[in-house]
Design an enzyme around this catalytic site. Structure first.
Site, PDB file in Angstrom:
ATOM      1  N   HIS A  76       0.664  -1.196   0.007  1.00 26.98           N
ATOM      2  CA  HIS A  76       0.086   0.112   0.020  1.00 26.98           C
ATOM      3  C   HIS A  76       0.867   1.241   0.109  1.00 26.98           C
ATOM      4  CE1 HIS A  76      -3.456  -2.337   2.079  1.00 26.98           C
ATOM      5  NE2 HIS A  76      -2.986  -2.675   1.120  1.00 26.98           N
ATOM      6  N   HIS A 232      -9.201  -1.976  -5.103  1.00 25.84           N
ATOM      7  CA  HIS A 232      -8.029  -2.346  -4.002  1.00 25.84           C
ATOM      8  C   HIS A 232      -7.299  -3.187  -4.698  1.00 25.84           C
ATOM      9  CE1 HIS A 232      -6.076  -2.296  -0.413  1.00 25.84           C
ATOM     10  NE2 HIS A 232      -5.731  -3.570  -0.439  1.00 25.84           N
ATOM     11  N   ASP A 236      -2.993  -2.659  -5.040  1.00 23.53           N
ATOM     12  CA  ASP A 236      -2.033  -3.874  -4.609  1.00 23.53           C
ATOM     13  C   ASP A 236      -0.938  -4.038  -5.850  1.00 23.53           C
ATOM     14  OD1 ASP A 236      -2.869  -3.963  -2.045  1.00 23.53           O
ATOM     15  OD2 ASP A 236      -4.063  -5.979  -2.502  1.00 23.53           O
ATOM     16  N   HIS A 259      -0.890 -11.079  -5.368  1.00 23.53           N
ATOM     17  CA  HIS A 259       0.664 -10.879  -5.123  1.00 23.53           C
ATOM     18  C   HIS A 259       1.532 -11.686  -5.316  1.00 23.53           C
ATOM     19  CE1 HIS A 259      -0.455  -7.496  -2.388  1.00 23.53           C
ATOM     20  NE2 HIS A 259      -1.163  -8.385  -1.641  1.00 23.53           N
TER      21      HIS A 259
END
Length: 323
Positions: A76, A232, A236, A259
């Protein structure tokens, strides 16, 4: 275009989402060609560069490790720094994990606004993608493609009435990030809370720093955007792409990624020197195969500073010398 740093330090503090450890962070101006560097001030200022070479593990957050020193949940803060075009900055932290704050990048944007922007007398260098690079795992995939700007498109699909299929696309920059992505918060499903805690995760999670989805609704609404979940995930993605080590000139498309795929793409890209080049602007390239971390030892006839500025929403104070 010239490289940038911040004009003045700014601070924040809070609990880490996964470790529950309380930490303090301080953003500090850095010289040209420094890059984005975390410094563990609790460990004699041990530096950990925000670079794909230092990715330690990824699952529910991105962690960096160098010589056994770990730092978790970097995405973030890196998304805010990278989107705002800050090339050089020290991030001092006295904990193992970046504070989660409200679960979005908005508090980090506020820090950067307080810090302001300073131009440095060194040309900015970009990592310009020359050919497609892709990572595919089952029905999940991510790819990076040639472009003369930094653009992302992120698609998510969760079987929930408030989520479903969402797609977010944006040209990444300070204004767009501020208006479209920065306030989107991290989220989890209520059914996953106990399994995650049994794995030693989300020890610092609360209704104040994450959206919690029930089977058919949200436990702690209202949402900030109807598609806050897709936004969001795009946030990321940008934070993980910052680990390329230089501003990107590329288009990135992520389909049901996360991720692990984000960082796998960065690693695959950096490992293939024929897939990128170093450019000083969107049309001027410096030769395929230049090392992606050449920027850490680059040279220029320029030294010193140029007049600074401020980010969207920042205060208009004039440029001041860096600490």
């Amino acid at each position: 275009m010239f490289q940038t740093t911040i004009q003045r330090p700014s601070t924040a503090e809070g609990v880490g989402l996964h470790t529950g450890a309380y930490g303090h962070i301080r953003l500090v101006p850095a010289p040209a060609d420094t890059g984005i560097v975390f410094r563990r001030v609790d460990l004699d200022n041990f530096p950990i560069e925000a670079h794909g070479n230092n990715v330690a593990r990824v699952s529910y957050a991105t962690s960096l490790m160098k010589q056994g020193v770990l730092l978790s949940t970097t995405e973030h803060l890196l998304a805010a720094i990278y989107s705002c075009g800050i090339d050089n900055i020290f991030i001092d932290i006295d904990s193992i994990e970046i504070p989660i704050l409200d679960g979005s990048a908005e508090p980090f944007m506020q820090m950067l606004e307080r810090s302001g922007v300073r131009k440095l007398r060194r040309k900015r260098r970009y990592l310009k993608v020359l050919k497609p690079v892709e990572v595919i795992e089952g029905d999940r995939r991510i790819g990076i493609y040639p472009a003369d700007e930094f653009r992302v498109r992120c698609y998510v699909d969760f079987p929930h009435p408030l989520v479903g299929q969402q797609q977010v696309e944006a040209v990444v920059g300070p204004e767009t990030f501020r208006q479209v992505l920065a306030r989107a918060r991290t989220f989890c499903f209520e059914r996953d809370i106990e399994p995650l805690r049994s794995m030693g995760l989300i020890r610092g999670g609360s209704l104040e720093n994450a959206i919690v989805l029930t089977n058919d609704g949200v436990m702690n609404g209202p949402l900030r955007y109807p598609d806050e979940f897709g936004r969001h995930k795009a946030l990321d993605l940008i934070g993980d792409l910052a680990l390329a080590g230089l501003p990107l000139l590329a288009r990135v498309e992520a389909y049901k990624a996360g991720h692990s795929l984000h960082t796998a793409l960065v690693s695959k890209l950096l490992a293939d020197a024929s897939s990128w080049t170093i450019a000083t602007d969107s049309s001027d390239a410096a030769g395929a195969g230049d090392s992606a971390d050449d920027h850490e030892r680059g040279h220029s006839e320029f030294d010193g500073d140029l007049p600074g500025g401020d980010l969207p929403g920042g205060d208009p104070r004039p440029s001041a010398p860096a600490d």
